[in-house]
Design a protein around this motif. Structure first.
Motif, PDB file in Angstrom:
ATOM      1  N   TRP A   6       7.188  15.905  -7.971  1.00 55.16           N
ATOM      2  CA  TRP A   6       6.247  15.033  -7.232  1.00 55.16           C
ATOM      3  C   TRP A   6       5.836  14.375  -8.510  1.00 55.16           C
ATOM      4  N   ALA A   7       5.179  14.524  -9.430  1.00 47.39           N
ATOM      5  CA  ALA A   7       4.503  13.666 -10.568  1.00 47.39           C
ATOM      6  C   ALA A   7       5.585  12.902 -10.900  1.00 47.39           C
ATOM      7  N   ARG A   8       6.569  13.382 -11.163  1.00 49.75           N
ATOM      8  CA  ARG A   8       7.873  12.620 -12.052  1.00 49.75           C
ATOM      9  C   ARG A   8       8.378  11.582 -10.840  1.00 49.75           C
ATOM     10  N   SER A   9       8.028  11.550  -9.514  1.00 49.24           N
ATOM     11  CA  SER A   9       8.758  10.658  -8.597  1.00 49.24           C
ATOM     12  C   SER A   9       7.743   9.743  -8.581  1.00 49.24           C
ATOM     13  N   LEU A  10       6.539   9.617  -9.126  1.00 52.67           N
ATOM     14  CA  LEU A  10       5.629   8.583  -9.139  1.00 52.67           C
ATOM     15  C   LEU A  10       6.141   7.266  -9.760  1.00 52.67           C
ATOM     16  N   ASP A  11       5.876   6.209  -9.360  1.00 52.82           N
ATOM     17  CA  ASP A  11       6.457   4.920  -9.813  1.00 52.82           C
ATOM     18  C   ASP A  11       5.313   4.493 -10.819  1.00 52.82           C
ATOM     19  N   PRO A  12       5.640   4.513 -12.166  1.00 50.55           N
ATOM     20  CA  PRO A  12       4.405   4.047 -13.134  1.00 50.55           C
ATOM     21  C   PRO A  12       4.104   2.672 -12.987  1.00 50.55           C
ATOM     22  N   GLU A  13       4.801   1.703 -12.247  1.00 50.86           N
ATOM     23  CA  GLU A  13       4.693   0.135 -12.009  1.00 50.86           C
ATOM     24  C   GLU A  13       3.477   0.047 -11.065  1.00 50.86           C
ATOM     25  N   ARG A  14       3.366   0.941  -9.789  1.00 47.85           N
ATOM     26  CA  ARG A  14       2.267   1.102  -8.962  1.00 47.85           C
ATOM     27  C   ARG A  14       0.985   1.391  -9.597  1.00 47.85           C
ATOM     28  N   ASN A  15       0.917   2.056 -10.801  1.00 48.00           N
ATOM     29  CA  ASN A  15      -0.265   2.365 -11.323  1.00 48.00           C
ATOM     30  C   ASN A  15      -1.230   3.207 -10.304  1.00 48.00           C
ATOM     31  N   ALA A  16      -0.547   4.331  -9.636  1.00 52.32           N
ATOM     32  CA  ALA A  16      -1.281   5.260  -8.711  1.00 52.32           C
ATOM     33  C   ALA A  16      -2.322   6.003  -9.508  1.00 52.32           C
ATOM     34  N   HIS A  17      -3.452   6.343  -8.778  1.00 52.41           N
ATOM     35  CA  HIS A  17      -4.421   7.474  -9.216  1.00 52.41           C
ATOM     36  C   HIS A  17      -4.263   8.707  -8.581  1.00 52.41           C
ATOM     37  N   ALA A  63       0.819  -1.036   0.030  1.00 48.62           N
ATOM     38  CA  ALA A  63       0.025   0.162   0.081  1.00 48.62           C
ATOM     39  C   ALA A  63       0.995   1.326   0.003  1.00 48.62           C
ATOM     40  N   LEU A  64       2.110   1.263   0.654  1.00 42.93           N
ATOM     41  CA  LEU A  64       2.897   2.382   0.446  1.00 42.93           C
ATOM     42  C   LEU A  64       4.347   1.931  -0.073  1.00 42.93           C
ATOM     43  N   ARG A  65       5.019   2.961  -0.614  1.00 39.99           N
ATOM     44  CA  ARG A  65       6.388   2.644  -1.279  1.00 39.99           C
ATOM     45  C   ARG A  65       7.189   2.723   0.060  1.00 39.99           C
ATOM     46  N   GLU A  66       8.201   1.746  -0.201  1.00 37.26           N
ATOM     47  CA  GLU A  66       9.284   1.527   0.923  1.00 37.26           C
ATOM     48  C   GLU A  66      10.212   2.865   0.903  1.00 37.26           C
ATOM     49  N   ARG A  67      10.218   3.392   1.848  1.00 31.81           N
ATOM     50  CA  ARG A  67      11.022   4.619   2.117  1.00 31.81           C
ATOM     51  C   ARG A  67      12.448   4.296   3.134  1.00 31.81           C
ATOM     52  N   PRO A  68      13.510   4.901   2.971  1.00 32.21           N
ATOM     53  CA  PRO A  68      14.693   4.566   3.892  1.00 32.21           C
ATOM     54  C   PRO A  68      14.172   5.232   5.361  1.00 32.21           C
ATOM     55  N   LEU A  69      14.919   4.910   6.253  1.00 30.67           N
ATOM     56  CA  LEU A  69      14.543   5.352   7.704  1.00 30.67           C
ATOM     57  C   LEU A  69      15.139   7.139   7.648  1.00 30.67           C
ATOM     58  N   SER A  70      16.186   7.073   6.746  1.00 32.82           N
ATOM     59  CA  SER A  70      16.654   8.450   6.615  1.00 32.82           C
ATOM     60  C   SER A  70      15.684   9.569   6.135  1.00 32.82           C
ATOM     61  N   LEU A  71      14.809   9.036   5.259  1.00 31.19           N
ATOM     62  CA  LEU A  71      13.712  10.083   4.793  1.00 31.19           C
ATOM     63  C   LEU A  71      12.929  10.488   5.907  1.00 31.19           C
ATOM     64  N   TYR A  72      12.529   9.424   6.914  1.00 28.89           N
ATOM     65  CA  TYR A  72      11.578   9.353   7.857  1.00 28.89           C
ATOM     66  C   TYR A  72      12.216  10.734   8.789  1.00 28.89           C
ATOM     67  N   LEU A  73      13.525  10.284   9.003  1.00 32.95           N
ATOM     68  CA  LEU A  73      14.239  11.229  10.047  1.00 32.95           C
ATOM     69  C   LEU A  73      14.494  12.705   9.375  1.00 32.95           C
ATOM     70  N   SER A  74      14.492  12.997   8.037  1.00 33.70           N
ATOM     71  CA  SER A  74      14.792  14.014   7.553  1.00 33.70           C
ATOM     72  C   SER A  74      13.423  14.880   7.409  1.00 33.70           C
ATOM     73  N   THR A 133      -7.586  13.477 -11.065  1.00 33.99           N
ATOM     74  CA  THR A 133      -7.032  14.609 -11.719  1.00 33.99           C
ATOM     75  C   THR A 133      -5.758  13.986 -12.546  1.00 33.99           C
ATOM     76  N   SER A 134      -5.459  14.976 -13.497  1.00 42.30           N
ATOM     77  CA  SER A 134      -4.183  14.458 -14.496  1.00 42.30           C
ATOM     78  C   SER A 134      -2.839  14.734 -13.530  1.00 42.30           C
ATOM     79  N   PRO A 135      -2.026  13.726 -13.667  1.00 38.31           N
ATOM     80  CA  PRO A 135      -0.431  13.900 -12.992  1.00 38.31           C
ATOM     81  C   PRO A 135      -0.082  15.194 -13.514  1.00 38.31           C
ATOM     82  N   SER A 136      -0.301  15.811 -14.944  1.00 36.72           N
ATOM     83  CA  SER A 136       0.379  16.849 -15.425  1.00 36.72           C
ATOM     84  C   SER A 136      -0.051  18.184 -14.563  1.00 36.72           C
ATOM     85  N   LEU A 137      -1.202  18.150 -13.873  1.00 34.42           N
ATOM     86  CA  LEU A 137      -1.712  19.228 -13.186  1.00 34.42           C
ATOM     87  C   LEU A 137      -1.133  19.365 -11.843  1.00 34.42           C
TER      88      LEU A 137
END
Length: 171
Positions: A154-165, A51-62, A145-149
């Motif tokens: 952020w829109a570029r960081s979305l993983d296309p493999e996850r097929n997020a809306h 349900a969530l992308r894996e994020r490193p502990l360093s991201l949660y800290l920063s 909405t469209s990711p282009s908006l």
């Protein structure tokens, strides 16, 4: 990000009704700088479930300052939602509520706290992405909405493999 639920023992309808009528037995507040490990631990079951992308502990800290948390009376964190500013828009990410707290209004309280924080920072629009149904977001005024908006980085960081809306909401 998703609004998917995790398997958990569901509270009885009476328990849910009682919790909603009474004062909530949790508080919502900004995360503290040192709560990165707790944020990561709270998020891990959602990562494991996809349900969530894996994020490193360093991201949660920063980025702990991005997070709002729902804290139980015993001090444990049982929900979180991050708000990141991108120009005049905001992005909500890493939204999770512990399985035993789902259906108690905790997610809605976190979402409303994020709306207030975004308004206080003069954000005009909020965006989020979900791989689930997005029911909670849709009930609170988000629309597809469209990711282009959305904010470009952020829109570029979305993983296309996850097929997020991508969803948005004007504030």
């Amino acid at each position: 990000m998703t609004t998917a639920t995790l398997p958990a023992a569901a509270p009885s309808p009476r328990a849910i009704a009682t919790r909603r009528r009474d004062a909530p037995d949790f508080s919502v507040r900004p995360a503290h700088r040192d709560e990165g490990p707790e944020l990561a631990a709270l998020s891990w079951p959602f990562v494991r479930a996809g349900a969530l992308r894996e994020r490193p502990l360093s991201l949660y800290l920063s980025r702990a300052s991005d997070f709002l948390v729902a804290q139980a009376p015993d001090g444990s964190l049982e929900g979180c939602l991050a708000l990141r500013e991108h120009s005049a828009a905001g992005v909500l990410y890493n939204f999770c509520v512990a399985g035993h707290r789902q259906g108690t209004g905790m997610g809605a309280r976190l979402l409303h706290a994020a709306f207030a924080a975004a308004r206080a920072r003069s954000m005009a629009t909020l965006f989020t992405a979900t791989t689930g149904s997005g029911r909670l977001f849709l009930r609170h005024g988000f629309v597809p909405t469209s990711p282009s908006l959305a904010p470009t980085a952020w829109a570029r960081s979305l993983d296309p493999e996850r097929n997020a809306h991508v969803l948005s909401r004007a504030l």
